[in-house]
Design a protein around this motif. Sequence first.
Motif, PDB file in Angstrom:
ATOM      1  N   VAL A  15       0.756  -1.056   0.011  1.00 18.42           N
ATOM      2  CA  VAL A  15      -0.169   0.054   0.027  1.00 18.42           C
ATOM      3  C   VAL A  15       0.775   1.101  -0.003  1.00 18.42           C
ATOM      4  CG1 VAL A  15      -2.045  -1.090   0.890  1.00 18.42           C
ATOM      5  CG2 VAL A  15      -0.390   0.027   2.386  1.00 18.42           C
ATOM      6  N   ALA A  16       0.471   2.329  -0.454  1.00 17.72           N
ATOM      7  CA  ALA A  16       0.891   3.562  -0.800  1.00 17.72           C
ATOM      8  C   ALA A  16       1.249   4.155   0.702  1.00 17.72           C
ATOM      9  CB  ALA A  16       0.561   4.414  -1.519  1.00 17.72           C
ATOM     10  N   VAL A  17       0.402   4.097   1.723  1.00 20.56           N
ATOM     11  CA  VAL A  17       0.600   4.917   3.198  1.00 20.56           C
ATOM     12  C   VAL A  17       0.385   3.565   4.170  1.00 20.56           C
ATOM     13  CG1 VAL A  17      -0.694   6.402   4.556  1.00 20.56           C
ATOM     14  CG2 VAL A  17      -0.797   6.786   1.975  1.00 20.56           C
ATOM     15  N   PRO A  18       1.180   3.611   5.035  1.00 20.70           N
ATOM     16  CA  PRO A  18       1.172   2.744   6.105  1.00 20.70           C
ATOM     17  C   PRO A  18      -0.153   2.667   6.854  1.00 20.70           C
ATOM     18  CG  PRO A  18       2.680   4.376   6.880  1.00 20.70           C
ATOM     19  CD  PRO A  18       2.380   4.695   5.517  1.00 20.70           C
ATOM     20  N   GLY A  19      -0.791   1.523   7.138  1.00 22.68           N
ATOM     21  CA  GLY A  19      -1.982   1.506   7.789  1.00 22.68           C
ATOM     22  C   GLY A  19      -3.234   1.615   6.954  1.00 22.68           C
ATOM     23  N   ALA A  20      -3.072   1.998   5.571  1.00 22.76           N
ATOM     24  CA  ALA A  20      -4.129   2.113   4.728  1.00 22.76           C
ATOM     25  C   ALA A  20      -4.768   0.402   4.534  1.00 22.76           C
ATOM     26  CB  ALA A  20      -3.739   2.474   3.345  1.00 22.76           C
ATOM     27  N   ILE A  21      -6.083   0.588   4.439  1.00 16.31           N
ATOM     28  CA  ILE A  21      -6.801  -0.666   4.171  1.00 16.31           C
ATOM     29  C   ILE A  21      -6.698  -1.136   2.439  1.00 16.31           C
ATOM     30  CG2 ILE A  21      -9.159  -1.824   4.225  1.00 16.31           C
ATOM     31  CD1 ILE A  21     -10.053   0.000   6.322  1.00 16.31           C
ATOM     32  N   ALA A  22      -6.336  -2.196   2.369  1.00 14.65           N
ATOM     33  CA  ALA A  22      -5.855  -2.794   1.118  1.00 14.65           C
ATOM     34  C   ALA A  22      -7.097  -3.609   0.340  1.00 14.65           C
ATOM     35  CB  ALA A  22      -4.738  -3.755   1.064  1.00 14.65           C
ATOM     36  N   ALA A  23      -8.239  -2.765   0.253  1.00 12.08           N
ATOM     37  CA  ALA A  23      -9.368  -3.341  -0.445  1.00 12.08           C
ATOM     38  C   ALA A  23      -8.955  -2.940  -1.723  1.00 12.08           C
ATOM     39  CB  ALA A  23     -10.691  -2.651   0.196  1.00 12.08           C
ATOM     40  N   PHE A  24      -9.260  -3.981  -2.608  1.00  3.18           N
ATOM     41  CA  PHE A  24      -9.091  -3.839  -4.043  1.00  3.18           C
ATOM     42  C   PHE A  24     -10.122  -4.867  -5.163  1.00  3.18           C
ATOM     43  CE2 PHE A  24      -6.154  -7.006  -2.578  1.00  3.18           C
ATOM     44  CZ  PHE A  24      -6.193  -8.008  -3.457  1.00  3.18           C
ATOM     45  N   ASP A  25     -10.097  -4.413  -6.096  1.00  5.43           N
ATOM     46  CA  ASP A  25     -10.915  -5.290  -7.067  1.00  5.43           C
ATOM     47  C   ASP A  25      -9.961  -5.742  -8.174  1.00  5.43           C
ATOM     48  OD1 ASP A  25     -12.970  -6.195  -8.605  1.00  5.43           O
ATOM     49  OD2 ASP A  25     -13.889  -4.530  -9.108  1.00  5.43           O
ATOM     50  N   ASP A  26     -10.087  -6.740  -8.444  1.00  3.97           N
ATOM     51  CA  ASP A  26      -9.024  -7.706  -9.281  1.00  3.97           C
ATOM     52  C   ASP A  26      -9.329  -7.060 -10.827  1.00  3.97           C
ATOM     53  OD1 ASP A  26      -7.842  -9.052  -7.485  1.00  3.97           O
ATOM     54  OD2 ASP A  26      -9.049 -10.709  -7.742  1.00  3.97           O
TER      55      ASP A  26
END
Length: 161
Positions: free
Chosen positions: A91-102
């Motif tokens: 992730v670009a920012v520490p602690g960011a939620i890594a929700a993503f769509d393939d």
Amino acid sequence: MSNEENAKKTVDAAKQTAGKLFSLMMDLKEKKPKVFFGAVGGVVLLLIIIMMSGGDSNPLPQTPAKNLVAGQRYVLKNPNTYEVESPIQLVAVPGAIAAFDDSEDEEKGKVESCRRIAQGTPITIVDFQDFAGKKNAFVKVQVEDGECKGTTGWVLAIDVQ
């Protein structure tokens, strides 16, 4: 005798026994209250002792935290999965939620496709970030191999082995 008659006799006998026991307890309460309440207290104390005595005094063994060093090479490995092919999200920012769509990865190109890194990929630690009182909870890494070589991002420290 049928089963119903036997069941009825058993139920009647149980009711009669419970009634006798209850009447004995009430007689004891009226005639000797100290003995009655002492017995009730003893039963409660016994239950408390049984509940508190369970378990083992030895705690579960824990793996000590690895002392990570900036500039050293490690590999990405998620200790919380048995699936070897499950990627680790950068992730670009520490602690960011890594929700993503393939489905979005095909449209955004190499930058977004390099946000999911395969386990076992060699990386170099660049920086650390504390979180919620835990020292070095997040690690900034740089990928050292494959088509995403040179890509940087943040991962959880437990994902660096």
